[in-house]
Enzyme design. Sequence first.
Site, short mmCIF file in Angstrom:
data_model
loop_
_atom_site.label_atom_id
_atom_site.label_comp_id
_atom_site.label_asym_id
_atom_site.label_seq_id
_atom_site.Cartn_x
_atom_site.Cartn_y
_atom_site.Cartn_z
N HIS A 23 29.53 -25.33 18.49
CA HIS A 23 29.83 -25.67 19.89
C HIS A 23 28.97 -24.82 20.82
O HIS A 23 29.32 -23.68 21.14
CB HIS A 23 31.32 -25.45 20.18
CG HIS A 23 31.79 -26.04 21.46
ND1 HIS A 23 32.81 -26.97 21.54
CD2 HIS A 23 31.39 -25.84 22.74
CE1 HIS A 23 33.01 -27.31 22.80
NE2 HIS A 23 32.16 -26.62 23.56
N ASP A 27 22.39 -26.93 28.14
CA ASP A 27 22.20 -26.54 29.54
C ASP A 27 22.98 -25.28 29.90
O ASP A 27 22.91 -24.82 31.03
CB ASP A 27 22.57 -27.68 30.48
CG ASP A 27 24.00 -28.16 30.32
OD1 ASP A 27 24.65 -27.76 29.33
OD2 ASP A 27 24.48 -28.94 31.17
N GLU A 215 41.51 -27.31 25.87
CA GLU A 215 40.98 -26.09 26.48
C GLU A 215 41.75 -25.79 27.76
O GLU A 215 42.40 -24.76 27.89
CB GLU A 215 39.50 -26.22 26.79
CG GLU A 215 38.91 -24.98 27.45
CD GLU A 215 37.48 -25.21 27.95
OE1 GLU A 215 36.81 -24.20 28.24
OE2 GLU A 215 37.05 -26.37 28.06
#
Length: 385
Positions: A23, A27, A215
């Site tokens: 993960h 960018d 998350e």
Amino acid sequence: MQSPNLTTPDADQIRRAPKVLLHDHLDGGLRPATIVELAADCGYENLPETDPDRLGTWFRDAADSGSLERYLETFSHTCAVMQTRDALFRVAAECAEDLAADGVVYAEVRYAPEQHLEGGLTLEEVVRAVNEGFREGERRALDAGHRIRVGALLTAMRHAARSLEIAELANTHRDDGVVGFDIAGAEAGFPPTRHLDAFEYLKRENNHFTIHAGEAFGLPSIWQALQWCGADRLGHGVRIIDDITVDEDGSVTLGRLAAYVRDKRIPLELCPTSNLQTGAAASYAEHPIGLLRRLHFRATVNTDNRLMSGTSMSREFEHLVKTFHYTLDDMQWFTVNAMKSAFIPFDERLAMINEVIKPGYAALKSEWLFRGAPAVTSSDGAFEA
């Protein structure tokens, strides 16, 4: 979990240990100096700093600020300088080089092609540029004595309506560097079920996908990603801790969703430093990874956004080693978990485990024996996955 007198790896050994990263956002991992140079090349004048050191500090401060607006602003700057073929190629090549220099032997790096079209590139051209950059970075790394393999994950944005198009793009390029698909963006208000057509398409094509879930939003996001969408992995998934109860006497009870995740060996792409920045945990000591590792969830360690978090795989492990007194066996456990969960064929994953990862850790452990230190193994079974 472990006796306090067990020998733990030092920073140099952590850096040299073979690591696997599942993960990581392209960018979110640019070199500050590269951002400055690319901004000058394309005429982008909105950088908050033009000195690379001060710019790197600005990115970390913005990500740590607790302000969602400032955090999102960081990506507006990196994406702004990634709008040409040459820029994408350079960023991808440097990404592979940087990861390899940090001891990463296999990485899956994700990016959203739809965010790189402002300079006139097509989606196809974006994917080709990034793939070619990764291959170049792999070659440069090998020349420098570091072996790495990088696969791309094509990401669709949750708030947009191009997920099926991006899923089809991922399937088209599955044999030339793209290993899977992802959706990312704000969880609240943008459930993964909005993109069921993309997931159904990928399942029909026997392709792999992960979903950012659990998350910021919590258990409903995880449940939808697994039961409605059929995700192979959970991007973050850290909020599965909300379905685990630890009593005062230390006994642990798993809710049905947590038990399902553990029983099915669903990989959790945990990103400790990033999770601290987003408020998913108050400190490394309180991060759920400690309990999830002890309970033998399929936990993996990841960076998320190396630039914004000022981190690397080695730094993530340094924090965990310091906090939980992890040994090389624990590091190997996390690394094997990640390699088992990668989106490449089984025989290739097995070869990486048996020919690269296990020999790498065996060599590091032999250093302790050479130094006269005791050989140690985690008390709860380091190799159980």
